[in-house]
Design a protein around this motif. Structure first.
Motif, PDB file in Angstrom:
ATOM      1  N   ARG A 103      -3.271 -13.046 -20.939  1.00 46.98           N
ATOM      2  CA  ARG A 103      -2.694 -12.854 -19.604  1.00 46.98           C
ATOM      3  C   ARG A 103      -3.262 -11.596 -18.985  1.00 46.98           C
ATOM      4  O   ARG A 103      -3.443 -10.589 -19.680  1.00 46.98           O
ATOM      5  CB  ARG A 103      -1.167 -12.683 -19.716  1.00 46.98           C
ATOM      6  CG  ARG A 103      -0.487 -13.767 -20.498  1.00 46.98           C
ATOM      7  CD  ARG A 103       0.949 -13.386 -20.841  1.00 46.98           C
ATOM      8  NE  ARG A 103       1.796 -13.388 -19.658  1.00 46.98           N
ATOM      9  CZ  ARG A 103       3.091 -13.067 -19.668  1.00 46.98           C
ATOM     10  NH1 ARG A 103       3.674 -12.691 -20.791  1.00 46.98           N
ATOM     11  NH2 ARG A 103       3.796 -13.094 -18.572  1.00 46.98           N
ATOM     12  N   LEU A 104      -3.472 -11.634 -17.695  1.00 52.85           N
ATOM     13  CA  LEU A 104      -3.845 -10.406 -16.999  1.00 52.85           C
ATOM     14  C   LEU A 104      -2.622  -9.508 -16.923  1.00 52.85           C
ATOM     15  O   LEU A 104      -1.507  -9.972 -16.674  1.00 52.85           O
ATOM     16  CB  LEU A 104      -4.330 -10.701 -15.575  1.00 52.85           C
ATOM     17  CG  LEU A 104      -5.583 -11.539 -15.412  1.00 52.85           C
ATOM     18  CD1 LEU A 104      -5.948 -11.621 -13.919  1.00 52.85           C
ATOM     19  CD2 LEU A 104      -6.745 -10.976 -16.210  1.00 52.85           C
ATOM     20  N   ALA A 105      -2.832  -8.212 -17.119  1.00 52.64           N
ATOM     21  CA  ALA A 105      -1.739  -7.254 -17.005  1.00 52.64           C
ATOM     22  C   ALA A 105      -2.292  -5.978 -16.397  1.00 52.64           C
ATOM     23  O   ALA A 105      -3.471  -5.665 -16.533  1.00 52.64           O
ATOM     24  CB  ALA A 105      -1.119  -6.963 -18.372  1.00 52.64           C
ATOM     25  N   VAL A 106      -1.422  -5.245 -15.708  1.00 48.53           N
ATOM     26  CA  VAL A 106      -1.825  -3.993 -15.076  1.00 48.53           C
ATOM     27  C   VAL A 106      -0.777  -2.935 -15.403  1.00 48.53           C
ATOM     28  O   VAL A 106       0.409  -3.253 -15.577  1.00 48.53           O
ATOM     29  CB  VAL A 106      -2.001  -4.193 -13.549  1.00 48.53           C
ATOM     30  CG1 VAL A 106      -0.677  -4.487 -12.861  1.00 48.53           C
ATOM     31  CG2 VAL A 106      -2.718  -3.014 -12.919  1.00 48.53           C
ATOM     32  N   MET A 107      -1.215  -1.711 -15.558  1.00 47.78           N
ATOM     33  CA  MET A 107      -0.288  -0.622 -15.865  1.00 47.78           C
ATOM     34  C   MET A 107      -0.876   0.683 -15.348  1.00 47.78           C
ATOM     35  O   MET A 107      -2.067   0.778 -15.054  1.00 47.78           O
ATOM     36  CB  MET A 107      -0.043  -0.529 -17.376  1.00 47.78           C
ATOM     37  CG  MET A 107      -1.293  -0.250 -18.187  1.00 47.78           C
ATOM     38  SD  MET A 107      -0.968  -0.377 -19.970  1.00 47.78           S
ATOM     39  CE  MET A 107      -2.609   0.017 -20.602  1.00 47.78           C
TER      40      MET A 107
ATOM     41  N   ILE B 200      -3.429  -8.142  -5.813  1.00 47.05           N
ATOM     42  CA  ILE B 200      -2.289  -7.651  -6.579  1.00 47.05           C
ATOM     43  C   ILE B 200      -0.992  -7.704  -5.773  1.00 47.05           C
ATOM     44  O   ILE B 200       0.046  -8.119  -6.260  1.00 47.05           O
ATOM     45  CB  ILE B 200      -2.567  -6.216  -7.092  1.00 47.05           C
ATOM     46  CG1 ILE B 200      -3.683  -6.257  -8.145  1.00 47.05           C
ATOM     47  CG2 ILE B 200      -1.309  -5.606  -7.691  1.00 47.05           C
ATOM     48  CD1 ILE B 200      -4.037  -4.911  -8.731  1.00 47.05           C
ATOM     49  N   GLY B 201      -1.053  -7.290  -4.526  1.00 47.92           N
ATOM     50  CA  GLY B 201       0.177  -7.218  -3.728  1.00 47.92           C
ATOM     51  C   GLY B 201       0.851  -8.567  -3.548  1.00 47.92           C
ATOM     52  O   GLY B 201       2.066  -8.699  -3.660  1.00 47.92           O
TER      53      GLY B 201
ATOM     54  N   ASN C 267     -10.887  -0.859  -3.685  1.00 47.47           N
ATOM     55  CA  ASN C 267      -9.605  -0.598  -3.005  1.00 47.47           C
ATOM     56  C   ASN C 267      -8.417  -0.731  -3.946  1.00 47.47           C
ATOM     57  O   ASN C 267      -7.272  -0.550  -3.521  1.00 47.47           O
ATOM     58  CB  ASN C 267      -9.440  -1.538  -1.807  1.00 47.47           C
ATOM     59  CG  ASN C 267      -9.236  -2.993  -2.230  1.00 47.47           C
ATOM     60  OD1 ASN C 267      -9.082  -3.300  -3.420  1.00 47.47           O
ATOM     61  ND2 ASN C 267      -9.225  -3.891  -1.269  1.00 47.47           N
ATOM     62  N   GLN C 268      -8.621  -1.053  -5.192  1.00 49.73           N
ATOM     63  CA  GLN C 268      -7.590  -1.205  -6.240  1.00 49.73           C
ATOM     64  C   GLN C 268      -6.586  -2.301  -5.937  1.00 49.73           C
ATOM     65  O   GLN C 268      -5.663  -2.518  -6.702  1.00 49.73           O
ATOM     66  CB  GLN C 268      -6.803   0.098  -6.483  1.00 49.73           C
ATOM     67  CG  GLN C 268      -7.618   1.279  -6.818  1.00 49.73           C
ATOM     68  CD  GLN C 268      -7.699   2.231  -5.659  1.00 49.73           C
ATOM     69  OE1 GLN C 268      -6.941   2.123  -4.711  1.00 49.73           O
ATOM     70  NE2 GLN C 268      -8.618   3.148  -5.721  1.00 49.73           N
ATOM     71  N   GLN C 269      -6.717  -2.986  -4.823  1.00 53.85           N
ATOM     72  CA  GLN C 269      -5.748  -4.020  -4.463  1.00 53.85           C
ATOM     73  C   GLN C 269      -6.217  -5.408  -4.897  1.00 53.85           C
ATOM     74  O   GLN C 269      -5.428  -6.338  -4.960  1.00 53.85           O
ATOM     75  CB  GLN C 269      -5.513  -4.023  -2.944  1.00 53.85           C
ATOM     76  CG  GLN C 269      -5.023  -2.701  -2.401  1.00 53.85           C
ATOM     77  CD  GLN C 269      -3.743  -2.268  -3.061  1.00 53.85           C
ATOM     78  OE1 GLN C 269      -2.751  -3.008  -3.082  1.00 53.85           O
ATOM     79  NE2 GLN C 269      -3.742  -1.067  -3.631  1.00 53.85           N
ATOM     80  N   THR C 270      -7.477  -5.536  -5.158  1.00 50.96           N
ATOM     81  CA  THR C 270      -8.047  -6.825  -5.527  1.00 50.96           C
ATOM     82  C   THR C 270      -8.697  -6.712  -6.899  1.00 50.96           C
ATOM     83  O   THR C 270      -9.263  -5.679  -7.243  1.00 50.96           O
ATOM     84  CB  THR C 270      -9.115  -7.248  -4.492  1.00 50.96           C
ATOM     85  OG1 THR C 270      -8.567  -7.089  -3.186  1.00 50.96           O
ATOM     86  CG2 THR C 270      -9.526  -8.699  -4.690  1.00 50.96           C
TER      87      THR C 270
ATOM     88  N   ARG D  66       0.848  -1.180   0.000  1.00 54.76           N
ATOM     89  CA  ARG D  66       0.000   0.000   0.000  1.00 54.76           C
ATOM     90  C   ARG D  66       0.891   1.240   0.000  1.00 54.76           C
ATOM     91  O   ARG D  66       1.897   1.308   0.708  1.00 54.76           O
ATOM     92  CB  ARG D  66      -0.885  -0.048   1.240  1.00 54.76           C
ATOM     93  CG  ARG D  66      -1.718   1.165   1.451  1.00 54.76           C
ATOM     94  CD  ARG D  66      -2.847   0.834   2.394  1.00 54.76           C
ATOM     95  NE  ARG D  66      -3.917   0.150   1.688  1.00 54.76           N
ATOM     96  CZ  ARG D  66      -4.855   0.800   0.996  1.00 54.76           C
ATOM     97  NH1 ARG D  66      -4.845   2.102   0.903  1.00 54.76           N
ATOM     98  NH2 ARG D  66      -5.796   0.126   0.385  1.00 54.76           N
ATOM     99  N   ILE D  67       0.545   2.185  -0.816  1.00 51.09           N
ATOM    100  CA  ILE D  67       1.369   3.369  -0.939  1.00 51.09           C
ATOM    101  C   ILE D  67       0.687   4.544  -0.268  1.00 51.09           C
ATOM    102  O   ILE D  67      -0.444   4.878  -0.585  1.00 51.09           O
ATOM    103  CB  ILE D  67       1.642   3.672  -2.422  1.00 51.09           C
ATOM    104  CG1 ILE D  67       2.688   2.707  -2.942  1.00 51.09           C
ATOM    105  CG2 ILE D  67       2.156   5.073  -2.612  1.00 51.09           C
ATOM    106  CD1 ILE D  67       2.218   1.634  -3.785  1.00 51.09           C
ATOM    107  N   LEU D  68       1.382   5.123   0.663  1.00 45.34           N
ATOM    108  CA  LEU D  68       0.801   6.257   1.367  1.00 45.34           C
ATOM    109  C   LEU D  68       1.272   7.551   0.731  1.00 45.34           C
ATOM    110  O   LEU D  68       2.446   7.733   0.462  1.00 45.34           O
ATOM    111  CB  LEU D  68       1.202   6.220   2.842  1.00 45.34           C
ATOM    112  CG  LEU D  68       0.576   5.067   3.622  1.00 45.34           C
ATOM    113  CD1 LEU D  68       1.098   5.058   5.033  1.00 45.34           C
ATOM    114  CD2 LEU D  68      -0.935   5.170   3.605  1.00 45.34           C
TER     115      LEU D  68
END
Lengths: 436, 184
Positions: free
Chosen positions: A184-188, A234-235, A213-216, A2-4
């Motif tokens: 394939r799943l990809a994120v950018m 994702i994490g 929450n953008q994490q899942t 998680r980025i603060l």
């Protein structure tokens, strides 16, 4: 991971009312000229992401690219070499010799903890007034996000709408022959940076969607030859099948609070929409046929669901209350309509209009009125909204043996169509909410 | 080598059946199968496609996948646009598949449902399920117990023809009966 993000309120007088303003509805016709000169380095310090002077150069370039990509701004060359003192006191007389009506400048400083601070300042050149200023404190690895946040600040100040540049896109990366595509799943990041593959291509995967929450992510996978809905964290890279039973489950999407999923299950040729409470996996059936009922998408307040059904004979768009009551058809007109997605602003629904031999992206109001088609190609499909509901991203498939498919974006006004660059072919995009 | 010759012959049979039972315009521009004589080194030991295929076809091992395809005429039935109606041609093929399955009760199959590319991704997954279910239900109605029959939909994800024209679309709108276990 998680980025603060820490917001730094830079000392400033309250900005006066902006003299310049971008009309978001007609702005792409005459984009506002903006200058984003290289951010000057006060003291050139090393960070894990490079020197602060190198970062100052790149941060300015990212801000200019973000603003330009919206179609509402036109980055222009800087005519003034900016020195550190100019950041808080620009030489407006010199800038007035350039076409720039707005000036965005700032600085990058290295923090004792290894992080960086990006100071972001925006000015109205004609009136010499300050429009906005803010500092963004983050880790060195996250420096691009600070640039996106600065661009979002400028966008918000000049348009009156929330920005969308500090956001990400998940999609399906495609390669290989049309008959045996590897997916394939990809994120950018929204601008294509920080590209990362999430799955290895062993299993066919489709329709990834972000949790709030953008994490899942939720998506559909053919792993174990059992096509069903999965979750991806994702994490950690953790993948978990959540569709039970022998029947195919697909077309998943999160509720706005992230606590639920809506998706379809096919059973002996009929397809209905179900809702799952993720915490306890309890499942509620929302549609009871007839026919195919799929592509559910929540309204941003969670009270309604838009979906598609062929219960009337052809594929059309319907809405219902979140408990399944009050189902009514909203799409009419020529051809069929599918893949509805509710705008995060709540005011519009983006969808795919199927006419003879073509798919086009359109928008309509939640009551079905005001339909407008935004694109025109062989197959434009699968719209997804920018976090502020101003831009629609979709995938475009070319006719023919290559099956070439890529991502495009278009402004809600139907202008400023752009290709989103990806390493390979790309489909099934989903835009994240604005990152925290 | 005999195995390869049999495979070539089987393809010849399938092509022959397609020519009889379907309109000419939907025939695929089929690429030559491996081993088809094109002046290559294998021509002396393989049977040229289309000649004498019937006798070579009888070489298929009874109860094998090749035998299933030969006896049924095809492992594939086709559908009209956005339809999951099992037409007479499809009924004939599925009927023969059911007869064969009755002879080999240890065989289990998966019926795959597929669509052409003229539908949205999720709708097509559902349409593929309709087609697979329609073919499965026909087999069941012919007496094949449902515990031997599974279905899976691939929607528009796995076309057999890669064109964007009517001929390709027609080939891709299909249900394919795939043997998963029990064949010899």
């Amino acid at each position: 991971m998680r980025i603060l993000f820490q917001l730094l309120v830079l000392l400033a007088t309250a900005p006066a009312a902006a003299v310049i303003r971008v009309d978001i509805n007609s702005g792409t016709a005459s984009p506002l000229p903006v200058a984003v000169p290289t951010f000057p380095a006060t003291a050139d310090a090393a960070t894990a992401a490079g020197t602060t002077s190198a970062l100052g150069n790149q941060v300015a370039a990212i801000i200019a690219a973000d603003l330009g990509s919206s179609g509402l701004f036109r980055p222009v060359d800087a005519v003034v070499v900016v020195v550190p003192a100019d950041v808080t006191a620009p030489r407006f007389d010199a800038w007035r010799a350039s076409p720039a009506q707005a000036l965005v400048t700032g600085n990058v400083t290295a923090n004792p903890d290894g992080g960086v601070t990006v100071g972001c300042y925006a000015y109205d050149v004609a009136s010499s007034e300050e429009l906005a200023r803010q500092g963004f404190v983050t880790t060195a690895a996250n420096w691009r996000r600070a640039a996106h946040k600065c661009a979002d600040l400028v966008y918000a100040r000049l348009t009156g709408e929330t920005g969308y540049f500090d956001s990400r896109i998940v999609y399906v990366s495609e390669t290989g022959p049309k008959t045996t595509r590897i997916k394939r799943l990809a994120v950018m990041d929204q601008d294509g940076a920080n590209h990362r593959f999430l799955t290895n291509g062993q299993n066919l995967v489709l329709t990834p969607r972000f949790a709030p929450n953008q994490q899942t992510l939720t998506y559909m996978s053919f792993a174990e030859n059992r096509p069903r809905v999965w979750l991806y964290t994702i994490g950690t890279g953790r993948q978990e099948a959540i569709g039970e039973g022998a029947n195919m489950s697909f077309s998943p999407r999160f509720s706005p609070d992230g606590a639920r999923l809506v998706y379809s299950i096919s059973q002996n040729g009929t397809t209905d929409i179900y809702r799952m409470d993720i915490a306890n996996r309890s499942v509620t059936r929302l549609t009871h046929g007839p026919g195919i009922n799929t592509s559910p998408s929540y309204s941003p307040d969670g009270s309604r669901i838009v979906f598609e059904s062929d219960r009337g004979g052809g594929q059309q768009i319907y809405t219902m209350n979140a408990d399944g009551s009050g189902q009514q058809r909203i799409s009419f007109g020529e051809g069929r309509a599918g893949t509805p997605v509710w705008s995060p602003r709540g005011d519009l629904i983006a969808f795919t209009r199927l006419t003879t031999g073509k798919f086009r992206i359109g928008v309509m109001r939640p009551d079905g009125s005001g339909e407008r088609l935004l694109t025109n190609a062989y197959q434009d499909e699968g719209p997804t909204w920018s976090p502020n509901g101003r831009v629609v991203l979709f995938f475009r498939t070319a006719a023919g043996r290559t099956g070439k498919v890529d991502l495009h974006s278009i402004d809600l006004s139907g202008t400023n169509e752009r290709t989103i660059k990806t390493p390979l072919d790309a489909s099934d995009p989903a835009w994240s909410p604005l990152l925290p | 080598m005999p195995k390869r010759a049999a495979a070539v012959a089987m393809i010849a049979i399938l092509v022959g059946v397609g020519a009889c039972s379907t309109k000419k315009k939907i025939l695929p521009p089929a690429p030559p199968p491996i081993g088809t004589p094109l002046g290559g080194g294998t021509s002396s030991t393989t049977t040229p496609a289309g000649s004498d295929s019937g006798t070579v076809g009888t070489r298929a091992v009874p109860g094998s996948l090749a035998d299933f395809r030969a006896t049924s005429g095809s492992d594939t039935v086709l559908f009209a646009y956005d339809s999951y109606d099992v037409d007479d041609t499809a009924k004939a093929i599925l009927g023969k598949q059911a007869e064969w399955l009755a002879r080999y009760p240890g065989v289990r199959v998966t019926v795959e449902g597929h669509t052409d590319e003229r539908g949205t991704r999720e709708y097509n997954l559902a349409l593929g399920d309709r087609r697979a279910s329609a073919a499965k239900n026909f087999l069941a109605a012919q007496g094949v117990i449902t515990s031997r029959l599974q279905t899976i939909s691939y929607g528009k994800e796995r076309p057999v023809a890669d064109g964007s024209d009517d001929a390709a679309y027609a080939q891709n709108r299909r249900a394919v009966t795939v043997i998963v276990s029990g064949a010899r």
